[in-house]
Scaffold this active site. Structure first.
Site, PDB file in Angstrom:
ATOM      1  N   ILE A 125       0.833  -1.202   0.000  1.00  0.00           N
ATOM      2  CA  ILE A 125       0.000   0.000   0.000  1.00  0.00           C
ATOM      3  C   ILE A 125       0.867   1.251   0.000  1.00  0.00           C
ATOM      4  O   ILE A 125       0.573   2.226  -0.705  1.00  0.00           O
ATOM      5  CB  ILE A 125      -0.924   0.015   1.240  1.00  0.00           C
ATOM      6  N   GLU A 126       1.938   1.234   0.780  1.00  0.00           N
ATOM      7  CA  GLU A 126       2.765   2.428   0.942  1.00  0.00           C
ATOM      8  C   GLU A 126       3.575   2.760  -0.311  1.00  0.00           C
ATOM      9  O   GLU A 126       3.630   3.914  -0.737  1.00  0.00           O
ATOM     10  CB  GLU A 126       3.717   2.236   2.133  1.00  0.00           C
ATOM     11  N   SER A 127       4.241   1.770  -0.869  1.00  0.00           N
ATOM     12  CA  SER A 127       5.213   2.069  -1.937  1.00  0.00           C
ATOM     13  C   SER A 127       5.247   1.030  -3.037  1.00  0.00           C
ATOM     14  O   SER A 127       6.108   1.120  -3.919  1.00  0.00           O
ATOM     15  CB  SER A 127       6.611   2.154  -1.316  1.00  0.00           C
TER      16      SER A 127
END
Length: 542
Positions: free
Chosen positions: A137-139
């Site tokens: 989700i983040e990167s």
């Protein structure tokens, strides 16, 4: 013969009885085990070489299955323990991911280098394995990802938060991108947030939005008598979608067939191993010694900002599991002086970039490129820059240099020889003050004293920055023009008075040209003289 056999059997039993160990005492009581008669029996002191075993209880209430996971996905599924989140947002994100199988494949392929390590760290801490999916989700598991808000790494740490969790950020490396350090910091942070809010959904919201914002949102709802769960709070759209995205990815991994998705295989074994280094080493040399592609080496060691790894700051490197031993063997054969062609140098004073490059035999453009220095800059005192290492030099860069390396520069001031003109009442001191210069310096340039007076219009030599010199030149031109006009004005006035005096002298008294013309027009002609003919057509009187 029979008696001989019985004697041999009795001797064997006696020898076996002597070799048998005593009964181990119970550890439930410090007094040892009680005998049938009630008298305590003391255990014999331990005399062997093997130390007694110690028991450690894992921090989990789950029962470990006996069968090994088929792959890493199976292992992750077994560690799911966060409560489920349902809703329209989760469904929407499920559809988004499922409709992009190429994106899932790229994302999973990138994660295969790192996710096994994350799962192991989560299991050791007793944390939900759903958190191993958070970098998706983040990167999208890209350690080089940088957000518009300057968050970096696969866990997307902001600069300040990274410093709070001991992630070094300087011109040589950024530990927010480091695989081991960033994972350690992210799990520390998530544990802290969970301890703070007591709920993993709120902890994730705080990881994305900030713990202060989540706490204030909870306080507002409590004051209004509203719920304080994740779905109850008012929050930005990004945070509102954050946990549903993670839930969507979890659902797809939990049941890929039900969602029509195909997960690329990730084996349940480590991808990389750690290898200690004691000498500074160029990244391309390290990749060559490990016999791996340069891009793979960089992907496993993404924190390095320069083409060299300094052992004092990064004492170990990550390598593919099967290449670690190859690297060790090749490294042992290499001469320490051949491992690195770069070193870090701290500027003792402010120096133009061309001077630093010249000092180490480098081309100025190459120096500026590798240090990210724009053209026309002066390197400030105390700055750390990368320069060429001397041939065969084996001195390692000190830890206080590589762990605190910062670079600062300022535009270089180019001086130009300029001549200005003194004004009325000027002195060397007043001219120097006008241009913010030391009077002694201006006096030296003009071979005079600092208190010397100047005549109006006298030339004064100055060395000024280019822009200031241009402004001074314009000011000097304007002053010269004013002086020229002032000098020419008296002569102009005196030359204008001369014809008037001559006319006044010839007429006997001073008259203006208009008065003289009027008198000539009204004067009668003398007898016997001819009148001057009129110009133009004559007007007849009727």
């Amino acid at each position: 013969m029979r008696w001989f056999s019985l004697l041999a059997l009795a001797a064997s039993v006696w020898v076996a009885g002597c070799a048998a160990p005593g009964t181990a005492p119970s550890t439930d009581s410090p007094q040892g085990t009680a005998s049938a008669t009630g008298a305590p029996v003391r255990a014999a002191p331990y005399t062997g070489d093997m130390p007694p075993l110690t028991m450690t209880e894992l921090r989990t209430s789950a029962v470990a299955p006996l069968d090994a996971p088929a792959d890493l996905w199976d292992r992750i599924r077994r560690g799911f323990s966060m409560r489920e989140l349902d809703g329209e947002l989760v469904t929407r994100h499920e559809q988004w991911y499922v409709s992009r199988p190429d994106y899932i494949e790229r994302m999973v392929d990138r994660s295969r280098m790192y996710i096994f390590h994350i799962v192991e760290e989560l299991e050791l801490r007793g944390m939900p394995t759903e958190l191993a999916l958070l970098p998706y989700i983040e990167s999208a598991f890209n350690p080089q990802a940088v957000s518009s808000a300057k968050a970096a790494g696969m866990w997307q740490f902001m600069p300040g938060t990274g410093r709070d969790f001991r992630l070094t950020q300087n011109v040589l490396r950024d530990d927010r991108r480091d695989v081991l350090d960033s994972t350690r910091a992210a799990l520390d942070y998530l544990q802290k947030l969970h301890d703070m809010f007591g709920d993993w959904h709120l902890a994730l919201a705080a990881y994305n939005w900030g713990q202060g914002n989540v706490k204030r949102a909870i306080d507002r709802n409590q004051a209004a008598g509203l719920g304080t769960g994740y779905l109850d709070l008012s929050m930005p759209a990004e945070t509102r979608n954050y946990v549903p995205k993670l839930q969507a990815v979890k659902n797809i991994i939990a049941s890929p067939q039900a969602h029509g998705a195909v997960l690329p295989l990730i084996e349940n074994h480590p991808f990389f191993d750690t290898v200690d280094i004691t000498h500074d080493i160029d990244i391309d040399i390290a990749a060559r010694l490990a016999e791996v592609r340069l891009e793979d080496f960089r992907a496993l060691n993404p924190a390095q900002r320069k083409p060299v790894i300094f052992a004092a700051g990064t004492p170990q490197v990550l390598l593919p599991w099967n290449n670690a031993d190859i690297f060790k063997r090749n490294l042992a054969k290499a001469a320490p002086g051949s491992l690195s062609s770069w070193t870090a140098w701290v500027a003792p004073q402010a120096l133009p970039s061309r001077e630093v490059a010249s000092r180490f035999g480098m081309d100025e453009d190459d120096f500026r490129e590798i240090n990210n220095v724009p053209r026309g800059m002066v390197i400030k005192s105390g700055s750390t820059v990368l320069v060429r290492r001397g041939n065969g030099a084996t001195t390692q860069v000190a830890s206080h240099v590589v762990n605190n390396a910062q670079l600062a520069y300022t535009p270089e001031i180019v001086l130009r020889r300029t001549t200005v003109r003194a004004r009325r009442g000027d002195s060397i001191a007043s001219v120097a003050a006008r241009y913010d210069l030391p009077a002694a310096t201006v006096a030296g340039w003009n071979h005079t004293g600092a208190r010397a007076g100047l005549k109006r219009g006298q030339a004064v030599v100055l060395f000024l920055p280019v822009r200031a010199a241009a402004a001074a030149a314009r000011d000097g031109v304007a002053a010269s023009q004013r002086a020229a006009r002032a000098h020419a004005a008296p002569a102009t006035r005196s030359s204008a008075k001369a014809p008037a005096r001559a006319a006044a002298k010839s007429s006997g008294k001073s008259r203006s040209p208009a008065q003289a013309a009027a008198k000539r027009a009204t004067a009668a002609p003398k007898a016997g003289s001819r009148a001057a003919p009129a110009k133009g057509k004559a007007t007849k009187r009727r």
